[in-house]
Write a protein that holds these residues in place. Structure first.
Motif, PDB file in Angstrom:
ATOM      1  N   ARG A  54       3.361   2.972   4.963  1.00  0.00           N
ATOM      2  CA  ARG A  54       3.418   4.408   5.527  1.00  0.00           C
ATOM      3  C   ARG A  54       3.027   4.563   7.034  1.00  0.00           C
ATOM      4  O   ARG A  54       2.012   3.618   7.311  1.00  0.00           O
ATOM      5  CB  ARG A  54       2.333   5.138   4.618  1.00  0.00           C
ATOM      6  N   SER A  78       3.583   4.837  -3.682  1.00  0.00           N
ATOM      7  CA  SER A  78       4.433   6.302  -4.167  1.00  0.00           C
ATOM      8  C   SER A  78       5.503   6.210  -5.006  1.00  0.00           C
ATOM      9  O   SER A  78       5.570   5.555  -6.060  1.00  0.00           O
ATOM     10  CB  SER A  78       4.750   7.091  -2.799  1.00  0.00           C
ATOM     11  N   THR A  86       0.595  -1.193   0.009  1.00  0.00           N
ATOM     12  CA  THR A  86      -0.046   0.109   0.047  1.00  0.00           C
ATOM     13  C   THR A  86       0.983   1.254  -0.075  1.00  0.00           C
ATOM     14  O   THR A  86       2.063   1.291   0.283  1.00  0.00           O
ATOM     15  CB  THR A  86      -0.715  -0.043   1.056  1.00  0.00           C
ATOM     16  N   SER A  87       0.471   2.253  -0.403  1.00  0.00           N
ATOM     17  CA  SER A  87       0.930   3.710  -0.457  1.00  0.00           C
ATOM     18  C   SER A  87       2.357   3.393  -1.057  1.00  0.00           C
ATOM     19  O   SER A  87       3.369   4.029  -0.461  1.00  0.00           O
ATOM     20  CB  SER A  87       0.942   4.162   1.169  1.00  0.00           C
ATOM     21  N   CYS A 114       1.414   7.731  -9.496  1.00  0.00           N
ATOM     22  CA  CYS A 114       2.633   7.608  -8.775  1.00  0.00           C
ATOM     23  C   CYS A 114       3.705   6.811  -9.412  1.00  0.00           C
ATOM     24  O   CYS A 114       3.251   5.984 -10.165  1.00  0.00           O
ATOM     25  CB  CYS A 114       2.225   6.922  -7.491  1.00  0.00           C
ATOM     26  N   ASP A 168      -2.213   3.332  -4.431  1.00  0.00           N
ATOM     27  CA  ASP A 168      -1.718   4.542  -4.122  1.00  0.00           C
ATOM     28  C   ASP A 168      -2.750   5.452  -4.301  1.00  0.00           C
ATOM     29  O   ASP A 168      -3.742   5.363  -5.224  1.00  0.00           O
ATOM     30  CB  ASP A 168      -0.515   4.968  -4.807  1.00  0.00           C
TER      31      ASP A 168
END
Length: 313
Positions: free
Chosen positions: A80, A10, A7-8, A41, A36
């Motif tokens: 994150r 970036s 996840t996330s 991203c 994301d």
């Protein structure tokens, strides 16, 4: 088939590459998913399937479970700090649905997010941790002022005198005060097995730090610092991959500063040294034993330099 979601994502390309290598090591025909909030991203170009996800605060856990089940995802690696409490709260619910999340319990995460609580818990246990106060009431020569909650170095004040520290704190939401310790700064990656045992720990010297992350980091054999972080990780009941930050002063005394309850930006060096966190967690999530996969630390110390790189499609 065990598909994996990070996840996330970036621009966390090294982390994604490390997760992919762990998936390939299992020998299972699995896909690497990445999610994301941003459609643009950079990480989307380094996963097999990209999901533009909504805010976790706007997504009921049942919706995420449904998505994972529909896509065949059974392992989630949060990346994150801000999403760790969400995943900690739903960890048991996801496990009931056959989805493993590499995250500690909520109480353990809170004990690390709150730097004053982190100090209180560890100091009461007799574990060496940097003195931390809610008030500027000490006789320290040089002061550090930082936010009490969360990770990162935003708004931090370093090397201040007492009056400067008080002035700096006035512009912060929940300041804490610490003495300025001059010495060598280290990160220590630790992997904690689901049963609470320690699979391995690895010390990295933070040679060059940019915006709170190591741009140049090198490994060291430092048994005393490893053992200090192992003791803290077990006392705090952490799980999965976590990172401790520590200073060693000019007299050789180690002081724990904080703990990030997730995989870090420079933690890929620890994987290269044999701390195979992603692989171990995938094996655990599949119900397998880690006994056949010991921590085999490289006998050669390594250094890592983080730098931008182009991808031509």
């Amino acid at each position: 088939m065990t598909h994996v979601l990070v996840t996330s994502i970036s621009k966390k390309v090294p982390m994604l590459k490390a997760v992919r290598a762990a998936i390939e090591k299992t020998g299972c025909p699995s896909l690497l998913y990445g999610s994301d909030l941003s459609e643009d991203c950079i990480g989307k170009y380094f996963v097999d399937r990209f999901w533009k996800s909504p805010l976790l605060s706007e997504m009921p856990p049942s919706d995420l479970v449904d998505y994972c089940k529909h896509e065949g995802i059974s392992v989630i690696f949060p990346s994150r700090d801000g999403e760790l409490p969400y995943f900690a709260k739903v960890r048991e619910y996801f496990m009931e649905n056959g989805i493993s999340i590499m995250v500690s319990e909520l109480s353990s995460i809170n004990n690390c997010f709150d730097k004053f609580l982190f100090y209180e818990k560890l100091s009461n246990k007799g574990i060496s941790v940097i003195p931390t106060s809610l008030h500027a009431e000490h006789g320290w020569k040089d002061w550090v002022v930082k936010e009490r909650y969360g990770a990162g170095s935003a708004n931090i004040g370093l090397g201040l005198d007492r009056e400067q520290a008080i002035q700096h704190a006035a512009n912060m939401s929940a300041p804490i005060f610490q003495p300025m310790i001059r010495g060598d700064e280290y990160s220590v990656d630790v992997y904690v097995v689901a049963d609470g045992s320690i699979k391995g720990a690895l010390v990295r010297r933070r040679n060059k730090i940019v915006q709170g992350e190591s741009q140049i980091t090198s490994t060291e054999t430092y048994p005393l610092l490893e053992q200090l972080c192992i003791e803290a990780a077990q006392f705090l009941k952490l799980r999965g991959h976590v990172i401790f930050q520590a200073f060693v002063d000019k007299d050789g005394h180690a002081h724990l500063i904080e703990c990030n309850c997730r995989f870090g930006g420079a933690s890929t060096l620890s994987i290269a040294m044999g701390l195979d966190s992603f692989f171990w967690f995938i094996i655990e999530s599949m119900g397998g034993s880690l006994s056949p996969f010991p921590f085999q630390r490289s006998t050669k110390e390594k250094k890592m330099i983080r730098y931008p790189e182009d991808l031509i499609l």
